[in-house]
Design an enzyme around this catalytic site. Structure first.
Site, short mmCIF file in Angstrom:
data_model
loop_
_atom_site.label_atom_id
_atom_site.label_comp_id
_atom_site.label_asym_id
_atom_site.label_seq_id
_atom_site.Cartn_x
_atom_site.Cartn_y
_atom_site.Cartn_z
N SER A 51 -39.00 5.72 -33.90
CA SER A 51 -38.30 5.49 -32.99
C SER A 51 -38.47 5.41 -31.98
O SER A 51 -38.61 6.91 -31.59
CB SER A 51 -36.72 5.21 -33.60
OG SER A 51 -36.13 6.06 -33.42
N LYS A 52 -38.43 4.34 -30.95
CA LYS A 52 -38.57 5.07 -29.59
C LYS A 52 -38.05 5.97 -29.25
O LYS A 52 -37.79 6.96 -28.75
CB LYS A 52 -38.39 3.70 -29.02
CG LYS A 52 -39.94 3.38 -28.32
CD LYS A 52 -39.60 1.98 -27.00
CE LYS A 52 -40.58 1.79 -26.49
NZ LYS A 52 -40.49 1.15 -25.32
N ARG A 53 -36.60 5.91 -30.28
CA ARG A 53 -35.30 6.17 -29.64
C ARG A 53 -36.09 8.47 -29.70
O ARG A 53 -35.08 9.58 -29.11
CB ARG A 53 -34.10 6.77 -30.02
CG ARG A 53 -33.00 6.75 -29.30
CD ARG A 53 -31.51 6.47 -30.95
NE ARG A 53 -31.56 6.98 -31.50
CZ ARG A 53 -31.41 8.20 -32.03
NH1 ARG A 53 -31.25 8.78 -31.21
NH2 ARG A 53 -31.74 8.94 -33.45
#
Ligand code: GLU
Length: 505
Positions: free
Chosen positions: A268-270
């Site tokens: 995920s980007k996070r």
């Protein structure tokens, strides 16, 4: 003769640098170091619509923070192939020159289609249930380009300054093969490749053309990049071939994706967010500045170590490696084809290993300002002692506060579980006796505290140490109890015990 190793990291300044990007930079760097070659930072900023202010500085600073320093490139000093920013390289007309060469040899063509016409084409193909609608050997026949229009009309359009793009003329049905260092032989039929735009209507080259021109001009020996570029590689092979440069093209290496811990799906980007530096910069498209590895408290050495093992292994069970050790060990043979799972918990463990390499005094130095922000100041010696006691529990320096704040602050509540279970009618008398013994201690050392505690036990019988801990700190766990009492200090310990004894019924 083997070419001198020259590799490049070629990010587009379209946002902050993510974990996968930094890993690409790292593997390039390690490969160059291992072979005594050159590592170049090239900024691929030809897509003006995706340009993000500040992203380039961010990339440079991120690499600096990691200690991954290019020998040539934007932000790191010019080398023989300056400039290293594609928008500036364009000035010399170099990309256009290569595109024209492809036009002249009949391997590229002008396309005059408007965006409405392209939209219509897509709708038409979708209606005909074409799975992946694209501009290719079949569909270009119904479009407005220099292959379908009469020659004089093409000339007229060009002379009148009509907008056009230059597209690669991909053959209809031809096998394209190439040998990827990591994946081995890759074979793709050209029917799957679209007529890629090489030069856009604003005169800017696309990535596909620009990176090839630059890799050739900069004498790049290996193009090492993320797996997301693998589908474009067949088109790139054709471009090299049509330019007569197949023998000069860099060897290709496509690095595996980074996956979530459970292995399903890209990270995920996070989780992939990378440290922002300077802290004040944030991607203008996002509402909040993002918290990166740096802000989370990762040591750059730990972060680099984590990245190195995402898709590469040293061939043994060792896990802790410095950048120097990695430079000596790295090779592509141990880079995997399959996606690399990123485990955020394991990442924290890595940081802990690096934290433990620091002396108590070094940790104290970093913790000092954090503590000051909380409103407390202590001597260096006190803080070093504090860090020594709490160190085992923490993975990041800022966690010293959460794990040890009771050293600085008297409790406002007492661990409920412990108290419900262990506090009874006899407790008050027992802990009053302990308090009395403590009061009599002159020299507040660990030994004397221990001794007086045992004296109290001789008087009142077994004393539960965990309860004593909760009365002083409020919490059920922590470092060795008497060490902790010594650190907190006699006066404060007695104060806290007296308050506890007078408030608890
Ligand atoms: N500019 C491309 C990117 O942003 C570089 C890909 C390559 O290394 O060829 O990922």
């Amino acid at each position: 003769m083997e070419k001198r190793v020259r590799v490049r990291f070629a990010p587009s300044p379209t946002g902050g640098l993510h974990m996968g990007g930094v890993r690409t930079a790292l593997f390039n760097y390690l490969f160059a170091k291992k072979h005594g070659g050159d590592f170049i930072l090239r900024i691929e900023d030809t897509d003006q619509t995706r340009f993000v202010e500040g992203a380039e500085a961010y990339i440079i600073n991120a690499l600096k923070w990691c200690g991954i320093s290019p020998n040539e490139g934007v932000g790191f000093g010019d080398g023989p192939h300056a400039p290293y920013r594609q928008s500036e390289r364009k000035e010399s007309g170099i990309y256009k020159k290569y595109a024209d060469r492809l036009i002249e040899s009949g391997h590229a063509y002008y396309a005059f289609d408007t965006s409405e016409e392209l939209d219509e084409m897509r709708k038409r193909l979708e209606a005909a249930k074409v799975v992946a609608p694209q501009y290719n050997a079949v569909t270009r026949q119904n479009m407005r380009n220099s292959l379908t229009l009469p020659e004089d009309e093409v000339k007229k359009l060009l002379d009148s300054g009509a907008k056009y793009v230059i597209r690669l003329k991909v053959p209809r049905n031809e096998e394209i093969r190439f040998n990827d260092i990591i994946r081995g032989w890759v074979v793709v039929n050209s029917a799957q490749v679209d007529d890629k735009v090489l030069l856009k209507s604003d005169g800017m080259p696309t990535y596909h053309l620009a990176h090839i021109v630059d890799d050739i001009e900069m004498k790049i020996s290996h193009a090492v990049r993320g797996e997301e570029w693998l589908p474009s590689a067949p088109a790139h092979i054709l471009i090299y071939r049509y330019l007569g440069l197949e023998n000069d093209m860099p060897k290709l290496a496509h690095l595996p994706l980074i996956l979530n811990p459970d292995g399903n799906g890209k990270i995920s980007k996070r989780e992939a967010r990378f440290p922002v530096f300077p802290l004040s910069w944030h991607d203008p498209r996002e509402a909040m500045p993002y918290i990166g590895y740096k802000e989370t408290g990762y040591y750059p050495e730990a972060f680099v170590n984590i990245l190195a093992l995402l898709g590469w292994n040293p061939g043994n069970n060792e896990e802790i490696f410095s950048l120097e050790q990695l430079s000596a060990l790295f090779d592509f043979e141990r880079v995997h084809k399959s996606g690399a799972k990123f485990d955020p918990e394991k990442a924290k463990w890595f940081n802990q290993q690096y934290l433990r390499k620091h002396t108590d005094a070094e940790l104290a130095e970093v913790f000092k300002p954090i503590l000051k922000e909380k409103g407390y100041e202590r001597s260096d010696a006190f803080l070093a002692d504090f860090c020594r006691l709490v160190k085992e529990k923490v993975q990041f320096v800022h966690e010293f506060w959460n794990h040890g704040k009771y050293v600085f602050e008297a409790p406002t509540a007492y661990d409920e579980k412990v108290m419900t279970k262990k506090w009874n009618d006899k407790s008050k008398a027992i802990y009053s006796a302990v308090t009395a013994k403590f009061t009599a201690v002159n020299d507040w050392t660990v030994d004397n505290i221990t001794k007086s505690f045992h004296d109290a036990e001789a008087e009142v019988g077994k004393v539960d140490m965990q309860v004593l801990r909760v009365l002083v700190s409020g919490v059920a766990g922590g470092p060795q109890l008497f060490d902790m009492l010594a650190l907190i200090g006699k006066e404060e310990v007695l104060n806290r015990l007296n308050i506890a004894l007078s408030t608890l019924s």
